[in-house]
Design a protein around this motif. Structure first.
Motif, PDB file in Angstrom:
ATOM      1  N   PRO A 197       0.843  -1.199   0.000  1.00 62.28           N
ATOM      2  CA  PRO A 197       0.000   0.000   0.000  1.00 62.28           C
ATOM      3  C   PRO A 197       0.875   1.245   0.000  1.00 62.28           C
ATOM      4  N   SER A 198       0.331   2.337  -0.499  1.00 61.04           N
ATOM      5  CA  SER A 198       1.141   3.557  -0.578  1.00 61.04           C
ATOM      6  C   SER A 198       0.349   4.741  -0.065  1.00 61.04           C
ATOM      7  N   PHE A 199       1.075   5.700   0.465  1.00 62.43           N
ATOM      8  CA  PHE A 199       0.508   6.965   0.903  1.00 62.43           C
ATOM      9  C   PHE A 199       0.607   7.983  -0.228  1.00 62.43           C
ATOM     10  N   GLY A 200      -0.389   8.854  -0.319  1.00 61.44           N
ATOM     11  CA  GLY A 200      -0.371   9.908  -1.326  1.00 61.44           C
ATOM     12  C   GLY A 200       0.463  11.085  -0.895  1.00 61.44           C
ATOM     13  N   ASN A 201       0.448  12.119  -1.690  1.00 55.81           N
ATOM     14  CA  ASN A 201       1.247  13.303  -1.408  1.00 55.81           C
ATOM     15  C   ASN A 201       0.658  14.094  -0.253  1.00 55.81           C
ATOM     16  N   PRO A 202       1.468  14.923   0.397  1.00 54.46           N
ATOM     17  CA  PRO A 202       0.974  15.693   1.543  1.00 54.46           C
ATOM     18  C   PRO A 202      -0.180  16.611   1.185  1.00 54.46           C
ATOM     19  N   VAL A 203      -1.133  16.704   2.110  1.00 55.20           N
ATOM     20  CA  VAL A 203      -2.301  17.574   1.978  1.00 55.20           C
ATOM     21  C   VAL A 203      -2.271  18.564   3.125  1.00 55.20           C
ATOM     22  N   ASP A 204      -2.537  19.842   2.826  1.00 51.63           N
ATOM     23  CA  ASP A 204      -2.489  20.872   3.859  1.00 51.63           C
ATOM     24  C   ASP A 204      -3.684  20.778   4.803  1.00 51.63           C
ATOM     25  N   VAL A 205      -3.409  20.923   6.072  1.00 53.20           N
ATOM     26  CA  VAL A 205      -4.456  21.026   7.088  1.00 53.20           C
ATOM     27  C   VAL A 205      -4.568  22.471   7.572  1.00 53.20           C
ATOM     28  N   ALA A 206      -3.457  23.038   7.930  1.00 53.39           N
ATOM     29  CA  ALA A 206      -3.445  24.419   8.428  1.00 53.39           C
ATOM     30  C   ALA A 206      -2.066  25.008   8.194  1.00 53.39           C
ATOM     31  N   THR A 207      -2.055  26.272   7.888  1.00 59.57           N
ATOM     32  CA  THR A 207      -0.782  26.972   7.747  1.00 59.57           C
ATOM     33  C   THR A 207      -0.426  27.552   9.106  1.00 59.57           C
ATOM     34  N   VAL A 208       0.476  26.907   9.758  1.00 65.23           N
ATOM     35  CA  VAL A 208       0.866  27.337  11.097  1.00 65.23           C
ATOM     36  C   VAL A 208       2.317  26.919  11.312  1.00 65.23           C
ATOM     37  N   SER A 209       3.126  27.859  11.715  1.00 63.51           N
ATOM     38  CA  SER A 209       4.532  27.561  11.961  1.00 63.51           C
ATOM     39  C   SER A 209       4.762  27.415  13.459  1.00 63.51           C
ATOM     40  N   GLY A 210       5.872  26.850  13.768  1.00 60.07           N
ATOM     41  CA  GLY A 210       6.244  26.744  15.177  1.00 60.07           C
ATOM     42  C   GLY A 210       5.409  25.761  15.953  1.00 60.07           C
ATOM     43  N   VAL A 211       4.882  24.752  15.278  1.00 62.53           N
ATOM     44  CA  VAL A 211       4.114  23.729  16.003  1.00 62.53           C
ATOM     45  C   VAL A 211       5.064  22.939  16.904  1.00 62.53           C
ATOM     46  N   LEU A 212       4.726  22.880  18.162  1.00 60.43           N
ATOM     47  CA  LEU A 212       5.561  22.127  19.104  1.00 60.43           C
ATOM     48  C   LEU A 212       5.187  20.650  19.109  1.00 60.43           C
ATOM     49  N   PHE A 213       3.883  20.382  19.131  1.00 58.22           N
ATOM     50  CA  PHE A 213       3.392  19.014  19.137  1.00 58.22           C
ATOM     51  C   PHE A 213       2.066  18.977  18.388  1.00 58.22           C
ATOM     52  N   LEU A 214       1.733  17.815  17.889  1.00 57.69           N
ATOM     53  CA  LEU A 214       0.413  17.614  17.314  1.00 57.69           C
ATOM     54  C   LEU A 214      -0.045  16.206  17.627  1.00 57.69           C
ATOM     55  N   ALA A 215      -1.367  16.039  17.658  1.00 56.09           N
ATOM     56  CA  ALA A 215      -1.939  14.726  17.975  1.00 56.09           C
ATOM     57  C   ALA A 215      -3.314  14.646  17.346  1.00 56.09           C
TER      58      ALA A 215
END
Lengths: 393, 972
Positions: B107-125
């Motif tokens: 199986p393969s993953f597709g290309n990246p899709v934008d969720v939000a334009t935000v810099s300096g993200v420390l963590f995400l979940a």
């Protein structure tokens, strides 16, 4: 030159309100016991008949689709309804609400002299009601709209004397987000709680719950090197709270108040029964509380026998009296015990109530033994079972 | 955990996640160049583990697209066989998707899709394929949680919480329960603050506290926090981290790194705790073998713990809510004795002919439960009723010829409360609240301060009124009711009498002592309400309201309330104490500064105390004569808990014992493989160092290591090739999160925009500055980045030199522009131009003009500007001369750029007579050079040539940093 002056100072910190049930649950979970069952003082899922649970309705109140729905009659006032179960101060109540405006009543008498925590679209607050009129005690511009699980704590505070409630601290959370805490001098109106809608609003309420173990606990802890039971003990203190593991591994926690019969044991099931009665149980019992002493009397046939107990967690005069009465009853119950040898009843559990030969007993312990005896080639199965019970008054 | 499924020893770090996808386990792993705080990554893996019932299988790799995540832990979630991996690309949150991870083949993953334009993200979940939580850091260093939700498909909307978490976060994850989402993070917590007398001074000490914190989100509403598993004697830093949440069978599993113990008995283990509701958590189990991060994943075949470097499995068990592997031992039972009272205890005796039970669950070497059934046999048919479910607590092997047997002792689950013993102070305190009635039963006028403790000023209370009786001095009185250090409120009514006399009155919060607190007060002269913070006696205004138009006549009461909610202070006023209005701020904001790292805990005295504050004027009390003698201060030395790092033109040297008095400072040359003239250095929070030399940008993963190693992560040659213009790396700055910013100094290139490299050591990316409007390209060509300041925001200075145009960029936007030549130095709140003037960053005229070492030598000390004048001879703090090089260093000409403010407000001053001789190193604390001492040692041997040692110009080898702030450090 006059001084700079301050009045009406109030403070609170941001911690939650934790009642006995929460505190015990946290301790049990900490020990890895996650399947628990507690009993409720009030638990309304709003099915059946409204009058079974509520009284004194103003406006229009009805069960609708499993929720309690109230509608005002149109005047600029609160339309109220009371729950039939009284709740003494020192509790945490939770319920779900959907409408942007509504209220919760406490310290309430039959004429709706009471306090009310309320919320509307642009502020939350607290009012003192006298029937259909009211005066605002607090209005804070915090806008919290939409559905929420509401938690309200009413906590009596004593400063001047342990025997007197000086203030009530009233705390409000939506979805565990603290909105306000307000302190006010305590004036007793009643022990009823209730709900309210305003003007011509229609508001819905659901899952109204006050746990049976609803007294607020200031501090719960398990200190380093201590087993969890130490923390549980501090929460329970000297109170008569039962805690038992059930057949499926859940732990049941409750204050024993009922005497509903769980098993009517037939006489022919009883192989042997030995009953013993201590005749010299105390007819007079004095409980020494933290600040007060309370005396109780239960008539016996052996004259006047005196006994003294102590409970440093009994703070007020009324609490000391209540505890003295309960403890005295437990002493009398324990004075008459019976031991029954019978084939085991696999569904019977400690603290169940059993009737036998016209008497009512409460199960203290259940012992059974199944072994093989005799020649290893022809073992004889031996099954022994004994139930120890105390009198159920 | 008995069976090792797979082990990949080459993998490490925290960039890992795993989950279930239908019948597959999925894991995702991003590799790092080394243990960095950030950096674009290139080695990315996602693998699946099929059902293993039929035998051990291997993880199978899925095809990954081209993507450039930075080193923020990824989050993988599934919906059936659809999987999404959420990650941060540095400037955006993106995901990649595999529509069916179960298909045969790869199986393969597709290309990246934008969720939000935000810099300096420390963590995400992510909690689902359409909902991802993430954390950023505000300009005030608070951590703010956000959530991005996809509705309708393809359309993402982000909302922000109102929680401004003030402490550094070490790990984060989230899970969705039916009624709410549970967010969990490993974090620094309110430090324990204490005081200690040292000589004649009282110092403040902070002890780090760390723990696991949970929030819940329901109905779009963010709950208050709960704290579980705290530690306050931190031996390993951080002591809680690498957190992962998973959920199965209505059980939440939290796994994280847990350090504990003291001295020789410290441990670092993977801890796993369970909860049914995200509120009540159990004392965690500790697992050997697997290192965090690891995810608990019960599946039908086994119970798995999938870790970054290995995966373990055990048989299915009730602990994980699975249908457990079981053994029916009914046929072997020869006896059973059970006593059920408060706790049921049972002894079960089994026959074991020919050792037939060997290897079964009846002979336990791990945790086993035994279920007792009793029942009846009627007409040959048995009816069983479960009587108890118990934990086996003891096992016996019995022989009595010819019999061979096994005995099991078991107790019901309630017995766990006697077996589980806490190793930390586990506390669930309830809310404290109080109302001070100010009644005086003594009748003396002083008996009414029942719950109010005066800190400064004279107070009395009676008749429901509390009075500040002292005049012309600040009075501070503290409520004794509350203890929580984060949230809460205070309100009071007050009465003032005078305007134009400096009177103010209000409420105080987060009070530690009379010199450290925050307060909100009405200032009668200005007719405004102001939020101010006092640290070490120095006051900073955070926010000021517009005019309140209040009547101050000695008879009109007003009320003020401060409600603290994490990093925010909400202020309300009222005229009756009943109906309150929120105060809006004309200037500033009500966000209080958060903690950058524990080493700046002194900036935040985290106390939960509230109080009253005021200042009243009286003619008779004004300007009292100053009769107090000035005692000769006792020496105050920095304690030996920090080391010093120094640069020269060609060396980097450190001294671990710099502050250990009574012995010579020992200098160690840690230059290693660095080549080219050295310019500048900056350190990240985890002691990683970035250094610039003329040959490139260098990285050291840990300057605390015994033998620090340096890697050139971007050579000047490579940078020239990528940017297309020759230049140098000069300034360098590292954010608290570990991202490096290194301007590419393009000198003498006409008409070229400037830019900088940023990211982590693994993958730096180059960014051009936008061309600001109003910049005269014709007359000011050749702009180039010069310096960078990255502690409280990214500031980069650039310019042409020689008095032409120069700009100060904040992030990637122009902050200020003028004819400054270069902007050679930026500090906390200020920057300097080439001509020696110091300007506030926020705008306005120069606050200091013609300082002489400003370009490289100025710094901030305790919020004040520290700079040299007179060719480096005189050292000033603001406008006050605090040291003369002739008396302190023995020579009237001090070397340029010779001090560096460290995180502890200690400063070090260095001079050298010539390029190769005559060093003097002087250290002092914030007592203004009253106490200093020579710590030269053999510095000369370790630190080599220093360009411009006698002068005040040049930019080479000018940095000195204090290293290694330790736990329990003295910060006073």
């Amino acid at each position: 030159m006059a001084e700079t002056q301050f009045i009406k100072t109030q403070v609170h910190d941001g911690r939650p309100a934790i009642e006995q049930e929460n505190a015990i649950q946290r301790c049990l979970a900490f020990a890895g016991i996650h399947d628990t069952s507690f009993e409720d003082l009030i638990w309304e899922q709003h099915a059946g008949t409204l009058s079974d649970s509520y009284e004194g309705s103003e406006g229009t109140w009805a069960y609708s689709g499993g929720v309690l729905q109230g509608t005002g009659n149109g005047s600029a006032q609160w339309y109220k309804i009371r729950h039939v179960t009284d709740v003494e101060p020192g509790f945490v109540v939770t319920f779900d609400k959907t409408s942007d405006r509504g209220g919760f009543l406490f310290n309430c008498d039959d004429s709706y002299n009471c306090h009310m925590v309320w919320w509307q679209s642009n502020c939350v607050g607290l009012s003192l009601l006298a029937g259909s009129t009211g005066s605002t005690l607090l209005s804070l511009p915090i806008a919290e709209t939409g559905a929420a699980t509401v938690k309200i704590a009413v906590w009596p505070r004593s400063y001047s004397s342990v025997d007197e409630i000086d203030d009530l601290a009233v705390m409000l959370w939506f979805d565990d987000r603290h909105l306000f805490t307000h302190m006010m001098p305590y004036v007793y109106y009643g022990d009823a709680i209730g709900l309210a809608v305003y003007e011509s609003d229609t508001a819905t309420f659901d899952n109204l719950r006050v746990p049976q173990l609803h007294h607020i606990v200031e501090w719960t802890s398990v200190d380093p090197g201590e087993p969890v039971s130490s923390g549980v003990s501090r929460v329970i203190g000297y109170e008569d709270i039962k805690m038992r593991a059930r057949y499926d591994g859940t732990v049941h926690v409750w204050r024993e108040t009922g005497s509903a019969v769980d098993w009517a044991m037939s006489n022919d099931r009883c192989l042997t029964q030995n009953t013993e009665e201590n005749l010299f149980w105390p007819s007079h019992y004095r409980l020494v509380g933290a600040m007060h002493e309370a005396d109780g009397f239960r008539p016996g046939n052996q004259g006047h026998i005196f006994a003294v107990g102590q409970d440093p967690n009994a703070l007020s005069a009324s609490e000391t009296y209540d505890k003295a009465e309960r403890k005295h009853e437990k002493i009398e119950e324990a004075a008459r015990v019976t031991s029954v040898a019978t084939a085991p009843n696999p569904t019977l559990e400690p603290e169940d109530v059993v009737t036998l030969d016209g008497e009512t007993w409460r199960v203290v312990s259940i012992n059974y033994r199944a072994i093989q005896k005799g020649d290893v080639r022809r073992p004889i199965a031996v099954l022994e079972s004994t139930i120890q019970m105390r009198e159920c008054l | 955990m008995t069976t090792l499924v797979t082990n990949i020893a080459s993998r490490s770090g925290g960039l890992f996640d795993a989950c279930m996808a239908s019948e597959y386990l999925l894991r995702v792993y991003f590799s790092t160049l080394s243990d960095l705080g950030s950096g674009a990554l290139s080695d990315i893996h996602c693998e699946r583990l099929p059902d293993e019932t039929e035998g051990d299988c291997a993880w199978e790799a899925l095809t990954m697209p081209t993507m450039s995540p930075v080193s923020v832990p990824p989050s993988i979630v599934t919906n059936g066989n659809l999987a999404r991996i959420f990650f941060s690309s540095g400037e955006k949150i993106q995901y990649i998707e595999c529509s069916d991870v179960s298909i045969d083949g790869t199986p393969s993953f597709g290309n990246p899709v934008d969720v939000a334009t935000v810099s300096g993200v420390l963590f995400l979940a992510a909690v689902s394929t359409d909902k991802v939580y993430y954390i950023t850091q505000t300009s005030q260093n608070n951590r703010r949680m956000h959530v991005a939700e996809e509705s309708p498909p393809g359309s993402w909307t982000a909302t922000s919480s109102d929680v401004y978490w003030p402490f550094p976060i070490y790990a984060f994850d989230a899970e969705a329960l039916s009624e709410y989402d549970v967010l969990m993070m490993a974090s620094e917590l309110s430090p324990l603050i204490g005081s200690r007398a040292v000589g004649t001074e009282v110092t403040t000490e902070a002890e780090a506290v760390q723990g696991i914190v949970t929030f819940r989100v329901a109905n779009g509403r963010w709950s208050d926090h709960d704290v579980i598993d705290t530690i306050d004697q931190v031996e390993e830093f951080p002591s809680r981290g690498s957190l992962r949440l998973s959920q199965a069978n209505d059980i939440l599993f939290a796994s994280y790194t847990r350090c504990g113990g003291k001295g020789d008995y410290t441990y670092t283990k993977l801890a796993i705790a369970r909860s049914k509701d995200g509120i009540n958590w159990e004392f965690p189990e500790l697992l050997d073998t697997i290192t965090a991060p690891a995810v608990v994943l019960p599946r039908d075949d086994y119970l798995y713990v999938a870790g970054v470097s290995c995966t373990m499995r055990s048989p299915c068990c009730a602990w994980a809510g699975q249908t457990p592997v079981s053994t029916d031992i009914t046929d072997y039972v020869t006896g059973i004795e059970s006593q059920a009272a408060e706790i049921r205890t049972t002894r079960t005796v089994l026959s074991n002919p020919g050792n037939v039970l060997d290897g079964t669950l009846a002979v336990p070497d791990s945790r086993v439960q035994i279920v007792h059934d009793l029942g009846y046999v009627i007409d040959g048919a048995g009816t069983r009723v479960t009587v108890s479910t118990e934990d086996v607590t003891a096992y016996g092997n019995n022989r009595q010829l010819p019999r061979r047997g096994v005995s099991l002792r078991s107790q019901d689950v309630l017995s766990r409360i006697n077996r589980v013993v806490s190793d930390y102070a586990t506390e669930w305190p309830g809310q404290q609240a109080g109302r001070d009635a100010y009644n005086d039963p003594t009748g003396t006028g002083y008996g009414g301060m029942t719950h109010t403790a005066p800190y400064t000023g004279s107070w009395e209370a009676s008749g429901g009124i509390c009075k500040l009786t002292s005049r012309c001095m600040q009075g501070l009185a503290v409520s004794t009711f509350v203890t929580d250090a984060l949230n809460g409120s205070i309100r009071a009514g007050f009465l003032l009498h005078e305007t134009d006399k400096g009177e103010y009155v209000g409420v105080a919060l987060r009070i530690f002592d009379k010199d450290n607190f925050t307060y909100v007060a009405y200032f009668a002269d200005d007719d405004t309400i102001s939020l101010r913070q006092v640290i070490g006696g120095d006051e900073t205004t955070l926010a000021t309201s517009g005019a309140m138009s209040w009547t101050i006549d000695g008879s009109t009461w007003y009320y003020i309330m401060a409600r603290v909610h994490y990093g925010m202070v909400y202020v309300y006023t009222s005229t009756d104490g009943v109906t309150w209005s929120a105060v809006s701020w004309d200037t500033g904001s009500a966000e209080t500064p958060g903690m950058v790292g524990f080493d700046n805990a002194n900036l935040q005295v985290w106390s939960g105390k509230f109080g009253l504050i005021g200042y009243a004027y009286a003619e008779s009390a004004a300007s009292p004569p100053d009769w107090t003698p000035s005692p000769w201060p006792e020496p105050k030395y920095p304690e030996g808990e920090s080391g010093v790092l120094m640069l020269s033109e060609d060396k980097v040297a450190c001294s671990e014992n710099f502050f250990d008095l009574g012995e010579d400072a020992r200098w160690e040359d840690i230059t290693g493989s660095i080549t080219g003239t050295i310019y500048h250095i900056d350190l990240g929070d985890r002691n990683q160092a970035f250094l610039t030399s003329e040959d490139g940008l260098w990285y050291c993963p840990n300057v605390r290591a015994t033998s620090p190693t340096w890697v050139c992560i971007k050579t000047a040659t490579a940078a020239e090739s990528e940017v297309g213009h020759s230049g140098k790396f000069k300034g360098v700055g590292v954010t608290p999160g570990g991202t490096v910013y290194a301007p590419w100094h393009m000198s003498s290139l006409g008409g070229i925009q400037s830019g900088y490299y940023s990211g982590g050591a693994g993958a730096l990316s180059f960014t051009w500055f936008p061309q600001p409007g109003g910049w005269d390209f014709a007359s000011s060509p050749g702009r180039s980045s010069w310096c960078v300041y990255a502690k409280n925001g990214i500031y980069i200075g650039c310019g042409t030199g020689g008095g032409d145009g120069a700009g100060l960029y904040y992030g990637n936007a122009i902050e200020r522009y003028d004819l400054w030549g270069y902007v050679p130095a930026v500090w906390d709140g200020y920057f300097s131009d080439w001509g020696g003037n110091v300007y506030p960053i926020g705008g306005g005229d120069a606050v200091y003009e013609d300082t002489e070492c400003e370009r490289f030598g100025a710094e901030m000390l305790g919020g004040h500007m520290l700079y040299m004048k007179g060719n480096g001879r005189y050292l000033y703090l603001d406008d006050t001369l605090i040291a003369d090089a002739l008396s302190v260093l023995g020579h009237e000409t001090a070397a340029r750029a010779t001090f560096w403010n460290n995180k502890l407000d200690h400063i070090v001053w260095l001079r050298r007579y010539s390029a190769s001789a005559g060093d003097t190193v002087v250290a002092c604390t914030d007592d203004r050079f009253i106490n200093f001492f020579d710590r030269t040692g053999n510095y000369f041997t370790a630190v080599g040539t220093w360009e411009g040692a006698n002068g005040t110009s040049g930019e080479n080898g000018n940095a000195m940093c204090i290293l290694y702030p330790k736990r329990g450090i003295t910060i006073g």
